[in-house]
Design a protein around this motif. Sequence first.
Motif, short mmCIF file in Angstrom:
data_model
loop_
_atom_site.label_atom_id
_atom_site.label_comp_id
_atom_site.label_asym_id
_atom_site.label_seq_id
_atom_site.Cartn_x
_atom_site.Cartn_y
_atom_site.Cartn_z
N TRP A 210 0.84 -1.21 0.00
CA TRP A 210 0.00 0.00 0.00
C TRP A 210 0.87 1.25 0.00
O TRP A 210 0.65 2.18 -0.76
N THR A 211 1.88 1.28 0.87
CA THR A 211 2.77 2.44 0.98
C THR A 211 3.52 2.66 -0.33
O THR A 211 3.66 3.80 -0.80
N THR A 212 4.00 1.57 -0.91
CA THR A 212 4.73 1.68 -2.17
C THR A 212 3.84 2.24 -3.28
O THR A 212 4.24 3.15 -4.01
N ALA A 213 2.62 1.70 -3.37
CA ALA A 213 1.70 2.15 -4.42
C ALA A 213 1.38 3.62 -4.29
O ALA A 213 1.40 4.38 -5.26
N ASN A 214 1.08 4.07 -3.06
CA ASN A 214 0.70 5.46 -2.86
C ASN A 214 1.90 6.40 -2.93
O ASN A 214 1.77 7.56 -3.33
N SER A 215 3.08 5.91 -2.54
CA SER A 215 4.28 6.71 -2.71
C SER A 215 4.61 6.86 -4.19
O SER A 215 5.02 7.94 -4.65
N LEU A 216 4.44 5.78 -4.94
CA LEU A 216 4.68 5.85 -6.38
C LEU A 216 3.67 6.76 -7.07
O LEU A 216 3.95 7.31 -8.13
N THR A 217 2.51 6.93 -6.47
CA THR A 217 1.54 7.89 -7.00
C THR A 217 2.13 9.30 -6.94
O THR A 217 2.02 10.08 -7.89
N GLY A 218 2.77 9.61 -5.81
CA GLY A 218 3.44 10.91 -5.69
C GLY A 218 4.53 11.07 -6.73
O GLY A 218 4.68 12.13 -7.35
N TYR A 219 5.30 10.01 -6.92
CA TYR A 219 6.35 10.00 -7.95
C TYR A 219 5.74 10.27 -9.33
O TYR A 219 6.25 11.08 -10.11
N THR A 220 4.64 9.61 -9.62
CA THR A 220 3.99 9.75 -10.93
C THR A 220 3.49 11.17 -11.13
O THR A 220 3.67 11.76 -12.21
N ILE A 221 2.83 11.73 -10.12
CA ILE A 221 2.30 13.09 -10.23
C ILE A 221 3.43 14.08 -10.48
O ILE A 221 3.36 14.91 -11.40
N ILE A 222 4.48 13.99 -9.67
CA ILE A 222 5.59 14.95 -9.80
C ILE A 222 6.28 14.80 -11.15
O ILE A 222 6.46 15.78 -11.88
N SER A 223 6.65 13.58 -11.48
CA SER A 223 7.42 13.36 -12.71
C SER A 223 6.64 13.73 -13.96
O SER A 223 7.11 14.50 -14.81
N PHE A 224 5.43 13.20 -14.09
CA PHE A 224 4.68 13.38 -15.33
C PHE A 224 4.19 14.81 -15.49
O PHE A 224 4.21 15.34 -16.60
N CYS A 225 3.74 15.43 -14.41
CA CYS A 225 3.27 16.81 -14.53
C CYS A 225 4.42 17.76 -14.87
O CYS A 225 4.26 18.66 -15.70
N CYS A 226 5.58 17.56 -14.25
CA CYS A 226 6.74 18.41 -14.56
C CYS A 226 7.22 18.17 -15.99
O CYS A 226 7.56 19.13 -16.71
N LEU A 227 7.25 16.92 -16.42
CA LEU A 227 7.65 16.62 -17.80
C LEU A 227 6.67 17.23 -18.79
O LEU A 227 7.07 17.82 -19.81
N TYR A 228 5.39 17.10 -18.50
CA TYR A 228 4.33 17.65 -19.34
C TYR A 228 4.53 19.16 -19.51
O TYR A 228 4.59 19.68 -20.63
N LEU A 229 4.68 19.85 -18.38
CA LEU A 229 4.83 21.30 -18.41
C LEU A 229 6.15 21.70 -19.07
O LEU A 229 6.20 22.66 -19.85
N GLY A 230 7.22 20.97 -18.76
CA GLY A 230 8.52 21.29 -19.34
C GLY A 230 8.55 21.15 -20.84
O GLY A 230 9.11 22.01 -21.55
N VAL A 231 7.93 20.09 -21.36
CA VAL A 231 7.88 19.89 -22.82
C VAL A 231 7.03 20.98 -23.47
O VAL A 231 7.36 21.49 -24.55
N VAL A 232 5.93 21.36 -22.80
CA VAL A 232 5.08 22.43 -23.35
C VAL A 232 5.86 23.74 -23.42
O VAL A 232 5.79 24.47 -24.41
N PHE A 233 6.60 24.06 -22.36
CA PHE A 233 7.44 25.27 -22.38
C PHE A 233 8.45 25.20 -23.53
O PHE A 233 8.74 26.21 -24.19
N THR A 234 9.00 24.01 -23.76
CA THR A 234 10.00 23.86 -24.81
C THR A 234 9.40 24.08 -26.20
O THR A 234 9.99 24.77 -27.03
N ILE A 235 8.23 23.50 -26.46
CA ILE A 235 7.62 23.70 -27.78
C ILE A 235 7.13 25.14 -27.93
O ILE A 235 7.13 25.69 -29.04
N LEU A 236 6.76 25.76 -26.81
CA LEU A 236 6.38 27.18 -26.86
C LEU A 236 7.58 28.01 -27.30
O LEU A 236 7.47 28.88 -28.18
#
Length: 648
Positions: A511-537
């Motif tokens: 349970w702890t691993t799954a929910n901790s990995l959720t935090g990892y997923t949110i941070i990583s994917f949202c930052c990558l998403y925003l960073g790539v958008v800034f780059t194409i901008l």
Amino acid sequence: MLIRLAARNMVRSIRNYLAYFLTVLIAVTLMYSFTALVLSEDIMELSENMSAFRGSVIILTLFVSVIMAFVISYASDFIVSQRKKEFAVYRVMGMEQKTINFMFCMESSMLFFCAMVSGIVLGTAFSGNLIDYVMGVFDTPHKYGVNLSVVSIISTAIFCLLMQMIATLRIVRKINRQKIIDLMYDAQKNEQASIVHKAKLTGLFFLAIVLLPIGIWLIWYGLTCSSQMAWVYLGLALIFIMYSVLRIYRCFPMMLAAAVNKLGKWKFEGTNLFLLKQFVSRVNSAGKVMAVVAVLLTLAMCTIAGGLFMGASYKVNIEGYAPYDIAIKIDADIPDFEEELAYISDQVDITDYVDYKLHESEEIPDLPVLAVSDYNHIRKQLSLASVDIGESEYLVHCEEIYKKEALNQIKEQPLISISSHELIPSKEAVYTEILEQYWMAGDHGYAIVVPDSVAYGLPTLKSRLIVSTVPKAPKEMKRELEHVVSMHLEPFVLEGTLSEHTTIGVMVKTWTTANSLTGYTIISFCCLYLGVVFTILVGALLAFQQMAAVSRNRRSYTMLHKMGVASKEISKLAFREMLLFFAAPVIMPLIITFLLAGVLNDILKEQIMALNLILKYTGLAVMIFMVIYSFYFVVTYITYKKLALERV
């Protein structure tokens, strides 16, 4: 007829608008892929907190759609600037303004629709890869499949419609305000650079140079101090760094002109003088855009790097947060954990368990005391070697970050007294293996380990249970175990031997691993998403800036050709000019990104528990950025070469 004319114009002009088409294509691909990812039922079932991931991506996609509306508006400005004479001819021929607006809207909408459909098609394939990757992060088997989601298509279409509406309304209003004479001759006007007093500009430049290291230092200080003002320091650091980047690039034309004048003989060799004058002119006229681009590049690189290394460090540290299959804490003295063990054994096989107490001492009230036999049993759970201490010895187990502090304390006061026992430190006085020192094997990162004869004579502070199971306990057991523990304590609360406010906790590793990995997923994917958008901008802004100079540069290259410069040499000249234009805004963001990475790597190296992880992922982020940025450079150069060198 108008629709056919708009369609013909779109096909005829699509090579000129390749950067615009690809920008919309990439943006829609990202929007669809991430929307499909968070709407996937398989992803939502990975943990209880995945709904936060869905909300984060949807909000971020709305933000991205507003950013892309700005990019599309900017692209539409470029398209209109290239076709002003055509629009003027339509008006001279008697075509009504609303008809011209309708035709232009149809043309841009067709181009946008083609890019949107292509983006959704690419997104269906790419989203399958994203889902596969996230499932792999959670170690959950998953078979790749093309992810065609009706809800995702509708959501993406709504976001795209919002983008196109904002851009279309803005550009139609601009066309309506143009007079025929402006449409006919606006392309021949020179772009005026803002004039600022040289002394003032020099002063602002040196202020920016001073503020940059101050901003870097404030980040270091904000992350290392324990003050409640830390967020203020970090906010000031961000303001100082962004201002420095903006101001230095606003002063860039002045510095460049001064540097050019000192180049001596080199600038008179071949076509170097022409190249330098072209570049200085472009930078001078596009000074504001270059400054904004540099800030966006800094944000893009830092965001991508932050997403990668924060996510990676999150994953590295998960084992430290939950080293045990099942762990139960009760901050009170209870006789046993028989009910909990009975429930666990009904669900999974128990391979080993340790039921132990944390004791307290009047002499050292801030340090929980652990018996050496219980300590060794805990180490056995984690396949660590046991330790031996004498009857008059002790050792300290703490987090790695506190090791130096613990050794210094032992050096200053080696002899301690506990319940009339005088104890000295063992040969190896401090151990730092991961035992989870905040929940289970200590408090605030520390525990003192003493002989059993000393520990068992002390009052009990807390009760703990650690269980190893085969197979791993499923994450659903966490809630059920919490209920079992509550029912176990209820009689003690009713008879008054325990307070109803007694702190309890249940940790199930899955349970702890799954929910901790959720935090990892949110941070990583949202930052990558925003960073790539800034780059194409940024890529799109630079592309449109370069394309806006096509008419003027075409005349310059034609003049060079008439003067006897070979076509091949002119082609190289155009390439070098564009390379300088794209490379100049990248230099300072690269320096700042690696400076910040170095500071963070030094501060967080012990907490992250991996050597140079931040520097490693910053390098990876820069590689990702450079791939996208280079792609825009190549596309822009291909289009620019066709338009600017067609007569050379």
